[in-house]
Structures are given as structure tokens and as C-alpha cells.
Motif scaffolding. Structure first.
Motif, short mmCIF file in Angstrom:
data_model
loop_
_atom_site.label_atom_id
_atom_site.label_comp_id
_atom_site.label_asym_id
_atom_site.label_seq_id
_atom_site.Cartn_x
_atom_site.Cartn_y
_atom_site.Cartn_z
N THR A 190 -53.99 21.19 3.29
CA THR A 190 -53.13 21.14 2.11
C THR A 190 -53.87 21.97 1.09
N ALA A 191 -53.38 23.18 0.84
CA ALA A 191 -54.11 24.08 -0.04
C ALA A 191 -53.16 24.98 -0.79
N LEU A 192 -53.62 25.38 -1.99
CA LEU A 192 -52.86 26.30 -2.84
C LEU A 192 -53.56 27.65 -2.86
N TYR A 193 -52.76 28.72 -2.91
CA TYR A 193 -53.30 30.08 -2.87
C TYR A 193 -52.68 30.91 -3.99
N ALA A 194 -53.47 31.85 -4.50
CA ALA A 194 -52.94 32.89 -5.39
C ALA A 194 -52.78 34.13 -4.53
N LEU A 195 -51.56 34.66 -4.46
CA LEU A 195 -51.31 35.80 -3.59
C LEU A 195 -50.88 37.03 -4.40
N ASN A 196 -51.52 38.17 -4.12
CA ASN A 196 -51.05 39.44 -4.66
C ASN A 196 -50.18 40.17 -3.65
N SER A 197 -50.29 39.78 -2.39
CA SER A 197 -49.43 40.26 -1.31
C SER A 197 -49.67 39.28 -0.16
N PHE A 198 -48.93 39.44 0.94
CA PHE A 198 -49.17 38.55 2.08
C PHE A 198 -50.60 38.70 2.60
N ASP A 199 -51.15 39.86 2.40
CA ASP A 199 -52.45 40.19 2.96
C ASP A 199 -53.61 39.91 2.00
N ASP A 200 -53.29 39.53 0.77
CA ASP A 200 -54.30 39.38 -0.27
C ASP A 200 -54.14 38.01 -0.91
N ALA A 201 -54.82 37.01 -0.33
CA ALA A 201 -54.66 35.63 -0.79
C ALA A 201 -56.03 35.02 -1.08
N ARG A 202 -56.07 34.23 -2.17
CA ARG A 202 -57.31 33.56 -2.58
C ARG A 202 -56.99 32.08 -2.75
N ILE A 203 -57.87 31.23 -2.25
CA ILE A 203 -57.61 29.78 -2.33
C ILE A 203 -57.93 29.29 -3.75
N ILE A 204 -57.02 28.51 -4.34
CA ILE A 204 -57.26 28.02 -5.71
C ILE A 204 -57.27 26.49 -5.77
N GLY A 205 -56.97 25.84 -4.66
CA GLY A 205 -57.03 24.37 -4.63
C GLY A 205 -56.88 23.89 -3.20
N SER A 206 -57.53 22.75 -2.90
CA SER A 206 -57.38 22.22 -1.54
C SER A 206 -57.60 20.71 -1.56
N THR A 207 -57.35 20.08 -0.43
CA THR A 207 -57.48 18.63 -0.42
C THR A 207 -58.95 18.22 -0.33
N LEU A 208 -59.27 17.15 -1.05
CA LEU A 208 -60.64 16.65 -1.02
C LEU A 208 -60.84 15.70 0.15
N ASP A 209 -59.73 15.23 0.74
CA ASP A 209 -59.86 14.31 1.88
C ASP A 209 -58.80 14.62 2.93
N ASP A 210 -57.74 13.82 3.02
CA ASP A 210 -56.73 14.04 4.06
C ASP A 210 -55.78 15.17 3.68
N ALA A 211 -55.29 15.88 4.70
CA ALA A 211 -54.17 16.80 4.48
C ALA A 211 -52.91 15.94 4.36
N VAL A 212 -51.89 16.49 3.68
CA VAL A 212 -50.69 15.67 3.45
C VAL A 212 -50.00 15.31 4.77
N GLY A 213 -49.97 16.24 5.73
CA GLY A 213 -49.35 15.94 7.03
C GLY A 213 -50.11 14.85 7.76
N GLU A 214 -51.43 14.88 7.60
CA GLU A 214 -52.28 13.85 8.21
C GLU A 214 -51.95 12.49 7.59
N ALA A 215 -51.73 12.47 6.26
CA ALA A 215 -51.36 11.21 5.59
C ALA A 215 -50.03 10.71 6.15
N TYR A 216 -49.06 11.62 6.35
CA TYR A 216 -47.78 11.21 6.96
C TYR A 216 -48.03 10.60 8.34
N ASP A 217 -48.87 11.25 9.13
CA ASP A 217 -49.12 10.76 10.50
C ASP A 217 -49.80 9.39 10.47
N LYS A 218 -50.75 9.21 9.54
CA LYS A 218 -51.48 7.94 9.49
C LYS A 218 -50.60 6.83 8.93
N VAL A 219 -49.80 7.14 7.92
CA VAL A 219 -48.90 6.12 7.37
C VAL A 219 -47.88 5.71 8.43
#
Ligand code: KG4
Ligand code: ZN
Length: 397
Positions: A190-219
């Protein structure tokens, strides 16, 4: 025109695809291992690795047969070589290298997370109505459905119309306006990116623990439901009351773009089984044997709806923060959770164009890797034959 053959084996899906010009999906074959992992309610790496070995060759052949092409028509071999489970990655990477070397085609290694963002411009297409005669290939199956193909293969032909129309006029879909904010929401990320193009992406945020899909699976597991839990909770949530239970929203610091879903998951656990104390700890369960009893139907639907509302509120708030931070002109969302109907409806509230994958391209697939590789192919940016399988992503803060 470039035709790229893609391979995906980063986690528990064995997939192959043929993609034309970075967007037109000529075939997209996925062998899901969900049934094998269901009793453990999560992916078991050793089981995944063995299943990739069994599924890979039939899947590759099926992708070629559905695309109505021979190996001579393929310009390059793309493979998602990071991030993922190392045993799983190795199977796909080895197959891609072997194909590239033996056919004398360029090899292009791509980042799986970046490929999820590229999936928003893929368009499905039926095989051409008047296919060119295929190049003879002794390894190729004789019919469109080869024997020995796992029964759970999912060749996708969902909504071929837009792609067919576009193919006739030769027009690819309009690319999103950049700079853009990208969100990858899946079982592993579960992460956020700043993109200048499809090929130029920088991560600006991510999960500190579970990914959101993982939380769905565990719940879903806590609620005695099947695996993967996302689609099941999505369906249940549509019939429940999201305000029935006030689950916590973890927004972290005011300007934080990071996520945390483990507190929400624990809140659901305590809601269902009671808050543990020293006198009455939660009973231990063996995930392979002890099946939790699902709550009554109405309660189950309300828990699913309230849990989903909490996830969506957090995701929307983080997207708004990221849009402001990046000065974004559009939003791209990919990964398995981008199939979620509640999330898709909520994204309409953002005051920017939102680009989402067609349903077939939300979860793991090889078409997104073949599509992303098109730009590298055009630049002549090829990978060496000693390309490594890597567990971490190329995209950095
Ligand atoms: O992208 P993906 O196929 O694999 C990873 O890279 O992890 O995502 C799989 C995840 C699983 O956790 C699954 O429960 C979730 O995506 N998922 C959903 C939905 N469909 C799949 N989550 C919420 N709602 C859905 N409709
Ligand atoms: Zn993925």
C-alpha cells in the motif's frame, strides 16, 4: 508495432501475456493458486514456488495460442523481476531468461509495483478476427485451449469492445496528465507515488505495517470467510451499514502520507471475539484446522461495511494530502484492491481525473509488465541475461 511477451510470478499467480504497443492486450492468461493457499488463509511461499513450476509452461503456451502469434512475431521478453517472494520470482525470471536466450530476443526486467500503475492504460482485446497465419512452433499447443492447462486458468476477454474500436482506429488510450499521484493497493503493497511519467515514479508514502489487501484477507479470516478476503468483504459490505460500528481510522501525523492498518484489523478482532484480558485471553487457533465461526449474517455485513468504510476514509484522505503535496493533475490507482467497488465509488469524490485498470488488470497479471516494458524496448534499454530476482522494489523515496 512492438509485440512484447510478459511473464508474472512474483507471488501466487502464474501469468503470461502478449501486449502490443504497450496497451493493447492480445492475450492475458492467469493461473491462480488461490485454492492451494485458501486453507492457510495466506500465501505459503514454498507451495507458491512449486505451483509456479507446474503452471508456467502451460500458461506460456496458452498466452501464445490466444494471441495467435508465433515466437518469431515477439520482439522482446518482459518479466517482473522485483519485488516479490524470492522462490516465486526465480521461476518467472529463469523462464524469461531462457526464452530470451534461446530465441535471441531482448530481455526486459520490470518492477511489479510500477507495472501495477501502468495497468490503467491496458485495454483488453479479443484475438484478431482475421489472424495472420502463425509461425510454426513445435512447442505450441494445437488448439486454442491446450491440454494440460490448469482448470483455473482465467483467460480474460472482459469487455473487448473499447480495445477493438481503438484497434480499428489505431488509437491508444489517452495517457493521464502528469504530474500524477499513484496509489498501489494490493495484498503486498500500500504505497503512494509521485509520477512524472509511467517510467518516472518516486515513493512518497507507504504502509508502516499491513498492506490494505492483507488487512482485507486477515479480517475475512477473523470473520470465518474464505481467501482471498477482499472480493468477499467487498460483496458483503455492499449490503451492510458502514455506520453500524465505529472502527478507528489511523491518519498518523497531519502531513503523513504513510498508512497503518494493523490497528483497524485488531479492532475488528476485538469486536468479534471480545477484548482479551489476563483472565480471558483470546483462544489460540490453528489456521489450518480451527475454523472461526462467522457472526450472524446481518452483523457480518455490517462489520464488512464498517471495516471497508474505515479503509476507504484513510485512503481518500491520504490521496488528498498526496495530491496537494505533488500538485497532481490526475490520480492512478492499481493493485488488487483497486477492484473494490466501494473504493471505486469513493474515488469519484476526488476533484481530479482518476485512472483505474479494467477489472481484469487490477490483480496480478503479466500484461501490465509487458505493457510497461514497451517504453524500455523503444529506448533499447534491455536487461542483461544475468538479471537478478530481487525482493525489494526499484521505486525509492
Ligand atoms: O495485486 P494483487 O493481485 O497481488 C499483490 O500484488 O499483492 O492483490 C491481491 C489482493 C488480495 O489481498 C485481495 O484480497 C485484494 O487484492 N483484493 C481486493 C479485491 N479484490 C482483490 N480487496 C478489496 N476488494 C476487492 N474487490
Ligand atoms: Zn501485485
Amino acid at each position: 508495432m512492438a509485440l512484447i511477451f510478459g511473464i508474472e510470478s512474483t507471488c501466487d499467480e502464474t501469468a503470461a501475456a502478449v501486449v502490443q504497443d504497450g496497451w493493447l492486450v492480445r492475450s492475458n492468461v492467469i493461473a491462480s493458486q488461490a485454492d492451494l493457499h485458501a486453507r492457510y488463509r495466506g500465501v505459503v511461499p514454498e507451495i507458491a514456488c512449486r505451483a509456479h513450476i507446474e503452471n508456467l509452461l502451460p500458461v506460456l503456451r496458452e498466452a501464445m495460442a490466444i494471441a495467435h502469434v508465433g515466437w518469431d512475431d515477439i520482439d522482446a521478453i518482459a518479466v517482473a523481476h522485483r519485488p516479490g517472494l524470492i522462490g516465486s520470482l526465480l521461476i518467472g525470471v529463469t523462464a524469461a531468461k531462457t526464452l530470451a536466450w534461446s530465441l535471441g530476443k531482448p530481455l526486459i526486467g520490470v518492477d511489479h509495483v510500477q507495472a501495477h500503475l501502468h495497468s490503467v492504460i491496458l485495454r483488453d482485446n479479443d484475438a484478431p478476427s482475421d489472424p495472420p497465419p502463425p509461425t510454426p512452433d513445435p512447442q505450441r499447443p494445437t488448439g486454442p485451449r491446450s491440454t494440460g492447462v490448469p482448470r483455473d486458468l482465467q483467460p480474460t476477454t472482459a469487455n473487448p469492445q473499447p480495445a477493438t474500436l481503438a484497434r480499428e482506429t489505431g488509437a491508444p488510450p489517452d495517457p493521464p496528465p502528469f504530474p500524477a499521484v499513484g496509489l498501489v493497493a494490493s495484498g503486498g503493497h500500500t504505497a503512494l507515488y509521485a509520477l512524472n511519467s509511467f517510467d518516472d515514479a518516486r515513493i512518497i508514502g507507504s504502509t508502516l505495517d499491513d498492506a490494505v489487501g492483507e488487512a482485507y484477507d486477515k479480517v475475512a479470516a477473523i470473520l470465518g470467510q474464505g481467501y482471498p478476503g477482499g472480493p468477499i468483504l467487498d460483496r458483503l459490505a455492499a449490503e451492510g451499514d458502514p455506520r453500524a460500528i465505529a472502527f478507528p481510522r489511523s491518519y498518523l501525523q497531519r502531513d503523513s502520507l504513510d498508512f497503518s492498518f494493523s490497528g483497524l484489523k485488531t479492532a475488528v478482532l476485538y469486536h468479534v471475539r471480545g477484548v482479551p484480558s489476563r483472565k480471558s485471553p483470546l483462544p489460540k487457533r490453528d489456521p489450518g484446522r480451527d475454523e472461526p465461526t462467522p457472526p450472524p449474517d446481518a452483523e457480518l455485513r455490517n462489520i464488512a461495511a464498517a471495516f471497508q468504510a474505515a479503509c476507504i476514509d484513510v485512503i481518500l484522505e491520504k490521496l488528498r494530502r498526496a495530491i496537494r503535496r505533488v500538485g497532481a493533475r490526475s490520480v492512478l490507482v492499481g493493485g488488487g484492491v483497486s477492484a473494490n467497488r466501494g473504493l471505486r465509488n469513493a474515488l469519484a469524490n476526488l476533484k481530479l481525473p482518476v485512472f483505474l485498470p479494467e477489472p481484469a488488470f487490477c490483480t496480478d497479471n503479466a500484461a501490465m509488465s509487458a505493457g510497461l516494458a514497451d517504453a524500455a524496448f523503444a529506448r533499447g534499454d534491455f536487461s542483461p541475461l544475468d538479471l537478478d530476482a530481487l525482493t525489494d522494489s526499484r521505486l525509492r523515496r
